[in-house]
Scaffold this motif. Structure first.
Motif, PDB file in Angstrom:
ATOM      1  N   ILE A 466       7.240  -6.217  -8.491  1.00 18.91           N
ATOM      2  CA  ILE A 466       7.589  -6.967  -7.274  1.00 18.91           C
ATOM      3  C   ILE A 466       8.328  -8.253  -7.644  1.00 18.91           C
ATOM      4  O   ILE A 466       9.360  -8.604  -7.061  1.00 18.91           O
ATOM      5  N   LEU A 467       7.783  -8.967  -8.635  1.00 17.57           N
ATOM      6  CA  LEU A 467       8.404 -10.232  -9.060  1.00 17.57           C
ATOM      7  C   LEU A 467       9.774  -9.993  -9.683  1.00 17.57           C
ATOM      8  O   LEU A 467      10.705 -10.788  -9.497  1.00 17.57           O
ATOM      9  N   GLU A 468       9.911  -8.893 -10.407  1.00 17.82           N
ATOM     10  CA  GLU A 468      11.193  -8.538 -11.009  1.00 17.82           C
ATOM     11  C   GLU A 468      12.229  -8.260  -9.919  1.00 17.82           C
ATOM     12  O   GLU A 468      13.388  -8.687 -10.014  1.00 17.82           O
ATOM     13  N   PRO A 559       8.583  -0.846   2.991  1.00 18.00           N
ATOM     14  CA  PRO A 559       7.158  -0.501   2.800  1.00 18.00           C
ATOM     15  C   PRO A 559       6.455  -1.372   1.759  1.00 18.00           C
ATOM     16  O   PRO A 559       5.263  -1.652   1.879  1.00 18.00           O
ATOM     17  N   LYS A 560       7.172  -1.819   0.721  1.00 15.85           N
ATOM     18  CA  LYS A 560       6.540  -2.637  -0.323  1.00 15.85           C
ATOM     19  C   LYS A 560       6.071  -3.986   0.221  1.00 15.85           C
ATOM     20  O   LYS A 560       5.253  -4.663  -0.400  1.00 15.85           O
ATOM     21  N   ASN A 561       6.597  -4.377   1.369  1.00 19.63           N
ATOM     22  CA  ASN A 561       6.151  -5.614   2.002  1.00 19.63           C
ATOM     23  C   ASN A 561       4.645  -5.584   2.265  1.00 19.63           C
ATOM     24  O   ASN A 561       3.973  -6.624   2.270  1.00 19.63           O
ATOM     25  N   LYS A 562       4.065  -4.383   2.463  1.00 23.34           N
ATOM     26  CA  LYS A 562       2.628  -4.261   2.728  1.00 23.34           C
ATOM     27  C   LYS A 562       1.794  -4.757   1.542  1.00 23.34           C
ATOM     28  O   LYS A 562       0.637  -5.133   1.699  1.00 23.34           O
ATOM     29  N   LEU A 563       2.388  -4.727   0.335  1.00 24.39           N
ATOM     30  CA  LEU A 563       1.660  -5.217  -0.842  1.00 24.39           C
ATOM     31  C   LEU A 563       1.358  -6.710  -0.732  1.00 24.39           C
ATOM     32  O   LEU A 563       0.407  -7.204  -1.343  1.00 24.39           O
ATOM     33  N   PHE A 564       2.161  -7.430   0.052  1.00 21.44           N
ATOM     34  CA  PHE A 564       1.933  -8.862   0.212  1.00 21.44           C
ATOM     35  C   PHE A 564       0.539  -9.135   0.777  1.00 21.44           C
ATOM     36  O   PHE A 564      -0.078 -10.156   0.471  1.00 21.44           O
ATOM     37  N   TYR A 565       0.044  -8.227   1.610  1.00 18.11           N
ATOM     38  CA  TYR A 565      -1.257  -8.445   2.237  1.00 18.11           C
ATOM     39  C   TYR A 565      -2.392  -8.246   1.237  1.00 18.11           C
ATOM     40  O   TYR A 565      -3.459  -8.854   1.376  1.00 18.11           O
TER      41      TYR A 565
END
Length: 661
Positions: A466-468, A559-565
């Protein structure tokens, strides 16, 4: 409670309500149809009053009691353990309602209601409450459908026919469609996320076709957040409010008839050093697991997967208090606690891959057999293991001809444990496949559990990636905006647009229709906008629509935005909750639309007419109001953590394992 007598008494009380529902709504409808159909054969292909009466009695009986792990899958009345949940509209935050029964006004205002939320927030419990109240207050003809039963081979109308059928009668589908289209039905479609991935597209189309054919009714759909839910554009979406502490404590007291355990637990939760477990008190399922875990050991585990382990231990050891503390139910399989756990891990992972939590007897026995082969060295029979998971370690329940996990999150716990403990050299590959999966939404709870089980792998395979991606986003998308004036504003834009693509669309005409119809039209229009402007379809996992005069903003959320939660729940500083309070928002836009400019990207794509050097600050202001209260990346912490993890990887932090051997 004495199950048989209490249930019988409750059904006796409910019988006149059921009769009134049939007499008031069903009989007139059937009479009207019989008068229309002159052919005796056709009349015989319609359901009759007794079909509905039998269905209501059977379904009422099934839904009014709940099997919960808190009571080792023993039955309790739904009403005895239900704490009214509050739902809030995603697009209109002023629309908020505490659900004590059927939401009359809400259903009249929005005939199609979608309730989405994460694991354990009480979606199914809410739907059962609504069904029971429909009968008790005689509000219409409720039909409760568990969507996991649908497949390519079994349509929604097939499931309704199966529910209504008597032993010797089959209905004509087209005639039944006509009957249902006449109105006054309340369809409760529970668990969209539990439809298997291989059947998802076909089943979704079937549900849409059904709603189109029988649109003169009220619909409720529940699901965990899913990309595919975008196809239900006519539904108004709501989410369940997290429990407040008072509600969580009320729920704990409902689980504890004597009051002694809940009193001790609540007192312990008030101690200062336990204030950091708020995450567990906002979720009804986790509150129930907290009670079970505490009842078993009088201790409070601090991490979610430890809750599940203690719940498993409590169910496995399962002291029968009626026979004294020392009596433990003998296991049919003769497996020890860790070996039993090992088999369940393989079953859980197999279910994760197939996205199934419910099985026929042949299917569940086959699944147990495959797990037995994987777990080399364990000897037991498949039928004995099935008896255990239904009776002595009741993590499954029997529902008619089906066998299902007591709760989907239990299956996800065992799947996460399998990846951690059993996957060995394939562990990283599995995590990578999940991270890049087109339906990442399906695996969010597994990753949430895995975060605490094996943070090191999560840090390198998920967090670093994610950070990459953010690093790449920051380095490659803002070359056209790097004036001295904008350099300090770029981090804010990068934070707000990472894993989000924001576009604006201008309509020439005034919008007279209501907001729901407007949003439906905008959702339909978004498909053609995507095609015309080459937007990646995978980004259309969520569309937020903001309307101001003739201006519409669309935000495509990856969809990867859900990882923020997950990061937010774990208090990981690489994300933050965004507030637009310090930014001024004005309806005086710094650009004009004309015949040539009706659509523009305002995220990180340079656009001469709209998104340019001159307007950069104003566009930031526009987007900031739009993403207000969202969880976004935290620029400074993300850069810092990216460099930290990169250095760890470059150093090879595990080399010491081989030194000196």
């Amino acid at each position: 409670m004495d199950d048989s007598f209490a249930i019988k008494d409750a059904l006796t009380i409910a019988s006149p309500f059921i009769k009134t529902v049939v007499d008031t709504f069903v009989t007139p409808k059937l009479e009207k149809f019989r008068n229309r159909l002159t052919d005796e054969n056709n009349i015989n292909l319609l359901p009759i009053e007794s079909n509905f009466t039998e269905y209501f009695h059977r379904t009422y009986k099934r839904l009014m009691v709940v099997n919960t792990l808190v009571f080792n899958n023993s039955q309790r009345f739904l009403d005895d353990i239900y704490v009214p949940l509050t739902i809030e509209c995603k697009s209109e935050r002023r629309v908020r309602l505490k659900i004590k029964g059927f939401p009359d006004k809400l259903s009249n205002d929005y005939s199609n209601i979608l309730i989405t939320d994460t694991a354990g927030m009480g979606k199914s419990t809410l739907m059962k409450t609504i069904f029971i109240d429909c009968i008790n207050r005689q509000l219409g003809i409720p039909i409760f459908i568990e969507l996991r039963r649908l497949s390519k081979e079994k349509t929604l109308i097939d499931e309704i026919i199966e529910q209504l059928n008597s032993i010797d009668k089959n209905f004509d589908k087209e005639l039944l469609y006509e009957l249902l289209a006449d109105g006054e039905f309340i369809f409760i479609l529970d668990g969209y996320d539990e439809i298997t991935l291989k059947d998802r597209e076909v089943v979704t189309t079937d549900i849409q076709n059904f709603i189109n054919k029988a649109g003169n009714n009220k619909y409720f759909i529940t699901s965990r957040p899913e990309k595919a839910l975008l196809s239900f554009g006519s539904f108004r979406e709501f989410y369940i409010h997290p429990l407040i502490k008072k509600e969580a404590y009320e729920l704990l007291r409902k689980y504890d008839k004597q009051g002694h355990i809940s009193s001790m637990l609540i007192k312990k939760l008030e101690e200062e050093y336990l204030q950091n477990i708020e995450e567990f008190l906002v979720n009804p399922l986790l509150v129930s697991l907290l009670f079970t875990a505490f009842e078993h050991k009088q201790s409070i585990p601090f991490k979610k997967h430890l809750f599940y382990r203690q719940v498993y231990d409590a169910n496995f050891e399962n002291h029968d208090l009626t026979k004294g503390d020392s009596y433990i139910h003998k296991k049919y399989s003769n497996l020890e606690i860790d070996d039993f756990h090992r088999v369940l891990r393989h079953i859980g992972f197999s279910c994760l891959k197939s996205q199934k939590i419910e099985f026929t007897k042949d299917e569940i026995l086959k699944l147990i057999s495959e797990s037995k082969v994987f777990c080399v060295g364990l000897e037991f029979t498949e039928s004995n293991f099935l008896s255990d998971i239904l009776k002595t370690v009741p993590l499954f329940s029997e529902d008619g001809n089906y066998y299902k996990w007591s709760h989907k999150s239990l299956q996800e716990y065992f799947a996460a444990q399998f990846i951690f403990l059993d996957a060995k050299k394939n562990q990283s590959k599995i995590i990578d496949l999940i991270y890049n999966h087109a339906d990442l939404d399906k695996f969010i709870n597994v990753l949430d559990l895995y975060y605490d089980m094996d943070y090191k792998t999560f840090r390198y395979r998920i967090e670093f990636k994610i950070l990459e991606e953010y690093h790449h986003h920051l380095q490659n998308y803002y070359q056209n905006f790097k004036s001295d004036l904008n350099l300090q504003l770029i981090p804010l834009r990068a934070e707000m647009t990472f894993l989000n693509e924001t576009v604006i669309f201008y309509l020439d005409e005034d919008i007279d229709e209501d907001e729901e119809a407007h949003n439906d039209n905008m959702t339909d229009m978004i498909t053609s906008i995507s095609e015309q402007n080459n937007l990646d379809d995978i980004l259309v996992s969520q569309i937020r629509i903001f309307k101001l005069q003739k201006l519409n903003l669309f935000q495509y959320v990856h969809p990867k935005n859900k990882l923020f939660y997950i990061f937010e729940n774990k208090k990981n500083p690489i994300v933050k909750k965004f507030s637009s309070e310090k930014y001024d928002f004005s309806s005086n836009f710094p650009f004009e639309f004309n015949e040539e400019v009706k659509f523009a990207r305002i995220d990180y794509v340079y656009n001469d007419g709209v998104n340019n050097e001159k307007n950069f600050k104003e566009i930031n202001s526009l987007i900031s109001d739009y993403v207000d209260e969202s969880i976004i990346i935290n620029h400074s912490e993300a850069i810092k953590r990216f460099n930290e993890i990169k250095n760890e990887i470059d150093k090879g932090s595990d080399e010491f394992l081989l030194e000196g051997l």
